[in-house]
Each structure stands twice: as C-alpha cells, then as structure tokens.
Design a protein around this motif. Structure first.
Motif, PDB file in Angstrom:
ATOM      1  N   TYR A   1       0.843  -1.202   0.000  1.00  0.00           N
ATOM      2  CA  TYR A   1       0.000   0.000   0.000  1.00  0.00           C
ATOM      3  C   TYR A   1       0.877   1.250   0.000  1.00  0.00           C
ATOM      4  O   TYR A   1       1.973   1.262   0.571  1.00  0.00           O
ATOM      5  CB  TYR A   1      -0.859   0.058   1.272  1.00  0.00           C
TER       6      TYR A   1
ATOM      7  N   TYR B   1       0.326   5.231   1.271  1.00  0.00           N
ATOM      8  CA  TYR B   1      -0.502   6.212   1.961  1.00  0.00           C
ATOM      9  C   TYR B   1       0.226   7.554   1.951  1.00  0.00           C
ATOM     10  O   TYR B   1       1.445   7.624   1.868  1.00  0.00           O
ATOM     11  CB  TYR B   1      -0.694   5.833   3.436  1.00  0.00           C
TER      12      TYR B   1
ATOM     13  N   GLN C   1       0.210  11.075   4.543  1.00  0.00           N
ATOM     14  CA  GLN C   1      -0.252  11.540   5.851  1.00  0.00           C
ATOM     15  C   GLN C   1      -0.073  13.043   5.942  1.00  0.00           C
ATOM     16  O   GLN C   1       1.044  13.549   5.784  1.00  0.00           O
ATOM     17  CB  GLN C   1       0.501  10.849   6.989  1.00  0.00           C
TER      18      GLN C   1
ATOM     19  N   GLY D   1      -4.427  16.867  10.053  1.00  0.00           N
ATOM     20  CA  GLY D   1      -5.874  17.031   9.948  1.00  0.00           C
ATOM     21  C   GLY D   1      -6.569  16.021   9.061  1.00  0.00           C
ATOM     22  O   GLY D   1      -7.796  15.947   9.041  1.00  0.00           O
ATOM     23  N   HIS D   2      -5.779  15.222   8.323  1.00  0.00           N
ATOM     24  CA  HIS D   2      -6.385  14.234   7.431  1.00  0.00           C
ATOM     25  C   HIS D   2      -6.027  12.805   7.811  1.00  0.00           C
ATOM     26  O   HIS D   2      -6.664  11.870   7.359  1.00  0.00           O
ATOM     27  CB  HIS D   2      -5.940  14.469   5.987  1.00  0.00           C
ATOM     28  N   GLY D   3      -5.021  12.633   8.577  1.00  0.00           N
ATOM     29  CA  GLY D   3      -4.613  11.280   8.894  1.00  0.00           C
ATOM     30  C   GLY D   3      -4.032  10.576   7.686  1.00  0.00           C
ATOM     31  O   GLY D   3      -3.674  11.194   6.684  1.00  0.00           O
ATOM     32  N   LEU D   4      -3.981   9.269   7.772  1.00  0.00           N
ATOM     33  CA  LEU D   4      -3.455   8.456   6.690  1.00  0.00           C
ATOM     34  C   LEU D   4      -4.534   8.245   5.626  1.00  0.00           C
ATOM     35  O   LEU D   4      -5.645   7.831   5.954  1.00  0.00           O
ATOM     36  CB  LEU D   4      -3.031   7.085   7.222  1.00  0.00           C
TER      37      LEU D   4
ATOM     38  N   LEU E   1      -5.244   6.410   1.807  1.00  0.00           N
ATOM     39  CA  LEU E   1      -4.736   5.426   0.866  1.00  0.00           C
ATOM     40  C   LEU E   1      -4.679   6.019  -0.542  1.00  0.00           C
ATOM     41  O   LEU E   1      -5.668   6.551  -1.048  1.00  0.00           O
ATOM     42  CB  LEU E   1      -5.639   4.185   0.883  1.00  0.00           C
TER      43      LEU E   1
ATOM     44  N   TYR F   1      -2.999   0.682  -3.940  1.00  0.00           N
ATOM     45  CA  TYR F   1      -2.506  -0.534  -3.318  1.00  0.00           C
ATOM     46  C   TYR F   1      -2.313  -1.617  -4.368  1.00  0.00           C
ATOM     47  O   TYR F   1      -2.807  -1.495  -5.503  1.00  0.00           O
ATOM     48  CB  TYR F   1      -3.425  -0.995  -2.196  1.00  0.00           C
TER      49      TYR F   1
ATOM     50  N   GLY G   1      -6.815   3.952  -4.513  1.00  0.00           N
ATOM     51  CA  GLY G   1      -7.349   4.250  -3.201  1.00  0.00           C
ATOM     52  C   GLY G   1      -8.190   5.505  -3.263  1.00  0.00           C
ATOM     53  O   GLY G   1      -8.683   5.886  -4.319  1.00  0.00           O
TER      54      GLY G   1
ATOM     55  N   PHE H   1       3.891   6.990   3.251  1.00  0.00           N
ATOM     56  CA  PHE H   1       4.199   5.730   3.906  1.00  0.00           C
ATOM     57  C   PHE H   1       3.809   4.567   3.015  1.00  0.00           C
ATOM     58  O   PHE H   1       2.740   4.559   2.405  1.00  0.00           O
ATOM     59  CB  PHE H   1       3.439   5.596   5.233  1.00  0.00           C
TER      60      PHE H   1
ATOM     61  N   GLN I   1      -1.345  -4.261   9.167  1.00  0.00           N
ATOM     62  CA  GLN I   1      -0.474  -3.664   8.165  1.00  0.00           C
ATOM     63  C   GLN I   1       0.815  -3.223   8.843  1.00  0.00           C
ATOM     64  O   GLN I   1       0.788  -2.692   9.956  1.00  0.00           O
ATOM     65  CB  GLN I   1      -1.166  -2.485   7.481  1.00  0.00           C
TER      66      GLN I   1
ATOM     67  N   PHE J   1       4.194  -0.900   8.489  1.00  0.00           N
ATOM     68  CA  PHE J   1       4.551   0.321   7.780  1.00  0.00           C
ATOM     69  C   PHE J   1       6.050   0.516   7.688  1.00  0.00           C
ATOM     70  O   PHE J   1       6.806   0.142   8.587  1.00  0.00           O
ATOM     71  CB  PHE J   1       3.937   1.531   8.495  1.00  0.00           C
ATOM     72  N   GLY J   2       6.451   1.178   6.592  1.00  0.00           N
ATOM     73  CA  GLY J   2       7.822   1.616   6.442  1.00  0.00           C
ATOM     74  C   GLY J   2       8.079   2.904   7.206  1.00  0.00           C
ATOM     75  O   GLY J   2       7.169   3.441   7.848  1.00  0.00           O
ATOM     76  N   PRO J   3       9.312   3.422   7.132  1.00  0.00           N
ATOM     77  CA  PRO J   3       9.688   4.607   7.913  1.00  0.00           C
ATOM     78  C   PRO J   3       9.186   5.917   7.330  1.00  0.00           C
ATOM     79  O   PRO J   3       9.245   6.944   8.001  1.00  0.00           O
ATOM     80  CB  PRO J   3      11.213   4.563   7.888  1.00  0.00           C
TER      81      PRO J   3
ATOM     82  N   TYR K   1      -3.303   1.387  16.159  1.00  0.00           N
ATOM     83  CA  TYR K   1      -1.894   1.536  15.866  1.00  0.00           C
ATOM     84  C   TYR K   1      -1.309   2.633  16.755  1.00  0.00           C
ATOM     85  O   TYR K   1      -2.001   3.565  17.146  1.00  0.00           O
ATOM     86  CB  TYR K   1      -1.679   1.948  14.403  1.00  0.00           C
TER      87      TYR K   1
ATOM     88  N   PRO L   1       3.370   4.069  11.517  1.00  0.00           N
ATOM     89  CA  PRO L   1       2.503   3.451  12.535  1.00  0.00           C
ATOM     90  C   PRO L   1       2.906   2.010  12.808  1.00  0.00           C
ATOM     91  O   PRO L   1       3.410   1.313  11.926  1.00  0.00           O
ATOM     92  CB  PRO L   1       1.108   3.519  11.896  1.00  0.00           C
TER      93      PRO L   1
ATOM     94  N   GLY M   1      -8.440   6.946  11.263  1.00  0.00           N
ATOM     95  CA  GLY M   1      -8.761   8.203  11.912  1.00  0.00           C
ATOM     96  C   GLY M   1      -7.530   9.095  11.934  1.00  0.00           C
ATOM     97  O   GLY M   1      -6.425   8.666  11.570  1.00  0.00           O
ATOM     98  N   THR M   2      -7.722  10.330  12.367  1.00  0.00           N
ATOM     99  CA  THR M   2      -6.609  11.280  12.394  1.00  0.00           C
ATOM    100  C   THR M   2      -5.689  11.070  13.585  1.00  0.00           C
ATOM    101  O   THR M   2      -4.611  11.635  13.635  1.00  0.00           O
ATOM    102  CB  THR M   2      -7.120  12.726  12.408  1.00  0.00           C
TER     103      THR M   2
END
Lengths: 113, 113
Positions: free
Chosen positions: A33, A35, A37, A40-43, A45, A48, A58, A90, A102, A104-106, B36, B44, B104-105
């Motif tokens: 995947y 993503y 970030q 105010g929006h978060g992650l 997608l 994928y 996504g 990410f 899931q 995640f990478g750095p 997460y 995450p 979520g954020t």
C-alpha cells in the motif's frame, strides 16, 4: 520496521517535475500500500497492490501512478508534482487475510516547491 | 461514507493513571477495528485488533472494547508510563474490501511524571 525500506527518505523537488518513491520489502507479503499523511487528514490510501502487476486505486489517487513488477518492490510516481502533494508518504505491507495487520515503512518526506 | 473519528485534542495524563482514547465510526459496523501507535517521524505500528463479535480484547497493559450499539471503540492503557506518549490511530476495514483500511486522524497522548 518489519523489513520495509523506503527511498528516498527525504526529497525536495520543484512543481512540474516527476518523482518516484520506492518501497522495498523483504517479507514476501502479497499486499502493498501507499498512503500519504497530512495534518488534519490522517493516513489516506493512494494506491494498493494485491499481487505482482495487480494494482488498484485508493481514495486519493489523482496525480499518482504505481507499478509493481516484483513482489518486493512497489513504486509510487508523481507524474507532475504539485505543491498539494507535499506530504509524508508511507508504504505498508500485509498478508491477504481478513483483519491482518499492516506493517509500515519509515516514511518519505516530500516537499514540492 | 465510512468514517473514523478520533478526538483531535491531545490527551494529557499523569503517570500511573489509565488513559482512555475514543474511536467513533459511522454507517455500517466494520468487521473489525485496528489500533496503531505512531511516534514522531516514524511509521505506525500495529497494536491490537478487535472484531465486531468481540466485546473486549487485552494485551498486557492495553485493552480495547468494541460497542456496536454506540458505534464506538475505546482504547485503554493502564498504569501509563511516559514511554506510552505517542499518537494512537484507529482504523476500520472498508466494507466490501478484504484489506483496505481507513484511518482516523489519531489522538496524541502525553503521559507526564
């Protein structure tokens, strides 16, 4: 980071230039995947992949394309970078099982001037 | 749309107390929710999954509940420590997909001495 690397880790580029981000995994996970970030929006997608050469969009895919020619590599391309694509990107991997976590990478911090 | 809502305000608590974070979702009850942890500058990290037929799930000092009537999950950290300070993200599976998540954020937790 569960055998996931991202490159580059930081990049500054100019509006209109193409940019490719790379995600590499050593876990042989089938799903990968991308993503972004933002505050105010978060992650969110972007794209994928559920197998080699199998990809899908996504929720924020406009302006991005992906390719997966090998299990271990998933590339994200910004065809013509815009300032709105300044973000932290990410990559994540998972197995195709219901509820699977899931990993995640750095992350890659991309700045488009 | 299938949204996940977390309190965007930071939660500040004293060491040793129990931290409780809230995740609310809209529309259909997801088959599961995932939690997460994210530290600054890092990707995450998966903590826990709870399925809709489970009321509660525990892992060491962590506890997650799932209330389909309230459309809410609560995430508890007991005997909190300064090392628990991080942002905690809730994620739900998108209906009709096997492994696509919406996040979520996040809520930032700060544990002070």
């Amino acid at each position: 980071d569960a055998g996931i690397t991202q490159s580059p880790r930081h990049k500054v580029t100019e509006t209109g230039t193409p940019v490719t981000l790379r995600c590499h995994q050593t876990e042989n996970h089938r799903y990968m995947y991308w993503y972004r970030q933002d505050p105010g929006h978060g992650l969110r997608l972007i794209h994928y992949s559920y197998g080699v050469k199998d990809t899908d969009k996504g929720e924020v895919s406009d302006g991005y394309s992906v390719s997966r020619s090998k299990t271990e590599d998933f590339l994200l391309t910004l065809e013509s970078a815009t300032s709105s694509q300044t973000s932290v990107y990410f990559c994540a991997i998972s197995e195709p099982r219901e509820g699977e976590a899931q990993y995640f990478g750095p992350g890659t911090r991309l700045t488009v001037l | 749309s299938q949204k996940i809502e977390q309190n965007s305000e930071a939660l500040n608590i004293q060491e040793g107390k129990t931290a409780t974070l809230t995740c609310n979702y809209t529309n259909y009850s997801p088959a599961y929710l995932q939690w997460y942890r994210q530290d600054p500058g890092r990707g995450p990290v998966f903590l826990l999954l709870i399925r809709e037929n489970e009321k509660e799930k525990r892992k060491e000092r962590l506890k997650v509940t799932f209330d389909t009537t309230l459309k809410q999950s609560l995430f508890h950290i007991t005997a909190s420590q300064p090392a628990d300070s991080a942002t905690y993200l809730c994620a739900r599976r998108l209906t009709g997909t096997a492994s696509k998540l919406t996040f979520g954020t996040g809520t930032r937790l700060q544990v002070t001495l």
